[in-house]
Design a protein around this motif. Structure first.
Motif, PDB file in Angstrom:
ATOM      1  N   ARG A   1      -9.376  -4.439   0.051  1.00 40.66           N
ATOM      2  CA  ARG A   1      -8.481  -3.433  -0.562  1.00 40.66           C
ATOM      3  C   ARG A   1      -7.344  -4.127  -1.329  1.00 40.66           C
TER       4      ARG A   1
ATOM      5  N   ASN B   1       5.027   4.313   0.716  1.00 36.12           N
ATOM      6  CA  ASN B   1       3.700   4.806   0.344  1.00 36.12           C
ATOM      7  C   ASN B   1       2.957   3.748  -0.484  1.00 36.12           C
ATOM      8  N   ALA B   2       1.647   3.767  -0.366  1.00 35.08           N
ATOM      9  CA  ALA B   2       0.752   2.934  -1.200  1.00 35.08           C
ATOM     10  C   ALA B   2       0.989   1.435  -1.082  1.00 35.08           C
ATOM     11  N   GLN B   3       1.381   0.958   0.102  1.00 33.90           N
ATOM     12  CA  GLN B   3       1.624  -0.481   0.265  1.00 33.90           C
ATOM     13  C   GLN B   3       0.478  -1.189   0.989  1.00 33.90           C
ATOM     14  N   GLY B   4      -0.337  -0.415   1.718  1.00 35.23           N
ATOM     15  CA  GLY B   4      -1.485  -1.042   2.407  1.00 35.23           C
ATOM     16  C   GLY B   4      -1.585  -0.731   3.892  1.00 35.23           C
ATOM     17  N   LYS B   5      -0.755   0.206   4.376  1.00 35.46           N
ATOM     18  CA  LYS B   5      -0.743   0.486   5.820  1.00 35.46           C
ATOM     19  C   LYS B   5      -2.091   1.057   6.297  1.00 35.46           C
ATOM     20  N   THR B   6      -2.561   2.083   5.596  1.00 37.76           N
ATOM     21  CA  THR B   6      -3.837   2.687   6.006  1.00 37.76           C
ATOM     22  C   THR B   6      -4.998   1.710   5.757  1.00 37.76           C
ATOM     23  N   ASN B   7      -4.875   0.912   4.691  1.00 40.00           N
ATOM     24  CA  ASN B   7      -5.908  -0.100   4.435  1.00 40.00           C
ATOM     25  C   ASN B   7      -6.054  -1.030   5.639  1.00 40.00           C
TER      26      ASN B   7
ATOM     27  N   ARG C   1     -12.849   6.688   5.059  1.00 39.64           N
ATOM     28  CA  ARG C   1     -12.260   7.208   3.827  1.00 39.64           C
ATOM     29  C   ARG C   1     -13.220   7.343   2.656  1.00 39.64           C
TER      30      ARG C   1
ATOM     31  N   ASP D   1     -15.825   0.039  -2.601  1.00 43.61           N
ATOM     32  CA  ASP D   1     -14.416   0.419  -2.758  1.00 43.61           C
ATOM     33  C   ASP D   1     -13.494  -0.462  -1.923  1.00 43.61           C
TER      34      ASP D   1
ATOM     35  N   ILE E   1     -13.750  -3.695  -1.490  1.00 45.84           N
ATOM     36  CA  ILE E   1     -13.532  -5.022  -2.082  1.00 45.84           C
ATOM     37  C   ILE E   1     -12.366  -4.926  -3.056  1.00 45.84           C
TER      38      ILE E   1
ATOM     39  N   PHE F   1     -10.000  -4.921  -6.032  1.00 44.09           N
ATOM     40  CA  PHE F   1     -10.315  -4.780  -7.458  1.00 44.09           C
ATOM     41  C   PHE F   1     -10.347  -6.170  -8.099  1.00 44.09           C
TER      42      PHE F   1
END
Ligand SMILES: Nc1ncnc2c1ncn2[C@@H]1O[C@H](COP(=O)(O)OP(=O)(O)OP(=O)(O)O)[C@@H](O)[C@H]1O
Ligand SMILES: [Mg+2]
Length: 373
Positions: free
Chosen positions: A12, A32-38, A53, A59, A61, A63
């Motif tokens: 991710r 938000n959007a920093q990688g916590k859920t990743n 998810r 998805d 790997i 980008f």
């Protein structure tokens, strides 16, 4: 069971991450959007083999990269195990345990057990029956590998049988071709039901206890298994099969007309009631959240009961959704197992979590700072 180390490579939005977790509480804080859920997701896929998810493994790997690696070191029953997942574009996923590649990736299931709770789990109460079936399916699959195999075969049977039903209707196929598929349906379907009945009993018992604690003994949660075959809870395997066969015989014309299999565990549901009223329709937002939480915490107890060890608990952004009483209950509950919490909110968390045995991580744009409190 404990996850000791997590190493991620091009997973991710992470380049290279190498962190050591605390045995009890771990908190990942970030905007938000920093990688916590990743990060949580990387633990989840090391347990179940796929993500919660997306269906597309590519998805995961990073980008612009070709290959992604997730490495976990866990201790289970005091023994150290290494789990490695390698994902490469247009290639089959490679799963290794202690550096040895698994022949069947499904064999990963059951090595690292986890329970995840996210705000999305309100769907357990408000969503369609498939959400509630999924809850039972995930619990049982983690502890009975055979169940997952049955589910897979059952799905194939339903697809085939539905095709034949439609062909009987449209192309005048002979009804006799159905017989063999009816047999599969009844046999595999009954096996699934037997497993479900067994674990449903535990789910019912634990969720009642837990909900009673959350509501400070003010409310009663009760769940029922609603089978498309009628009341099956007290039937044995042979009796269930008999009823199943009768249902099919009686409703065959209807099934042919509709072109779908109308009876079997794929049509079942759980009815969740609070103080005898169905939670889906009558529960307040808070009651629904508490009911979802009770079901999830029951999942933990069922796994513990079965394998003799607590699973890992992943809590994605759920604290802010709970009121203070429920937060307090949850935080006292998690004392007994390794928990990984993500949150966007620093201040709130520090106020609530007085627990000394914890490790705080800050997540920022795919970087993780250890131990910065
Ligand atoms: N394959 C990928 N490669 C690079 N970045 C990705 C990839 N997949 C997702 N991302 C990015 O990872 C970022 C972080 O996602 P994540 O869901 O972990 O955020 P979060 O910290 O949980 O945020 P929130 O608090 O909003 O839930 C997103 O901006 C997303 O675009
Ligand atoms: Mg998130």
């Amino acid at each position: 069971m404990i996850v000791k180390y997590i190493k991620l490579n091009n997973y991710r939005n992470f380049n290279e991450i190498d962190i050591e977790l605390n045995d009890k509480l771990n908190i990942f804080i970030g905007n938000n959007a920093q990688g916590k859920t990743n990060l949580l997701e990387s633990i989840y896929i090391s347990s179940i083999g796929r993500t919660f998810r997306t269906n597309k493994e590519e998805d995961l790997i990073k980008f612009g990269s070709k290959k992604s690696i997730v490495d976990l070191t866990i201790t289970k029953k005091n023994r150290i195990k290494k789990i490695r997942i390698e994902l490469e574009k247009s290639k089959k996923k490679v799963v290794k345990i202690n550096d040895i590649r698994l022949e069947k990736n499904n064999d990963l299931i059951g090595i690292l057990n986890n329970v995840i709770f996210t705000p999305d789990d309100l769907k357990l109460i408000k969503g369609s029956p498939s959400e509630r079936r999924k809850l039972l399916n995930i619990i049982i699959s983690q502890i009975k590998p055979n169940y997952k195999y049955l589910l897979k075969n059952y799905k194939k049977v339903i697809i085939q049988r539905n095709n034949i039903l439609r062909n009987i209707n449209n192309k005048n196929f002979n009804r006799e071709v159905l017989e063999i598929w009816n047999n599969y349906l009844v046999n595999i379907g009954t096996d699934i039901l037997e497993y479900r009945k067994e674990y449903f009993k535990s789910l019912k018992k634990y969720s009642k206890e837990i909900y009673s604690n959350i509501s400070q003994n003010n409310e009663i949660l009760d769940i029922e298994y609603k089978s498309s075959l009628g009341i099956v809870e007290k039937l044995n395997r042979e009796q269930t099969k008999e009823i199943f066969n009768k249902k099919i015989k009686k409703n065959l014309d209807k099934e042919i007309y509709k072109g779908i299999t109308l009876f079997g565990p794929h049509r079942d549901d759980l009815i969740i009631k609070i103080n005898k009223k169905e939670c889906k329709s009558f529960g307040s937002q808070g009651q629904q959240r508490s009911a979802a939480l009770s079901l999830k915490l029951s999942e933990i107890e069922i796994i513990k009961n079965e394998i003799g060890e607590y699973p890992i608990l992943l809590l994605d952004d759920v604290l802010s959704e709970l009121d203070n009483n429920r937060k307090k209950y949850l935080l006292s509950y998690i004392n007994k197992l390794q928990t990984i919490i993500t949150s966007t909110n620093d201040i709130d968390l520090n106020n609530i979590i007085k627990e000394k045995n914890k490790k705080i991580f800050h997540v920022k744009n795919g970087q993780i700072d250890n131990n910065k409190e």
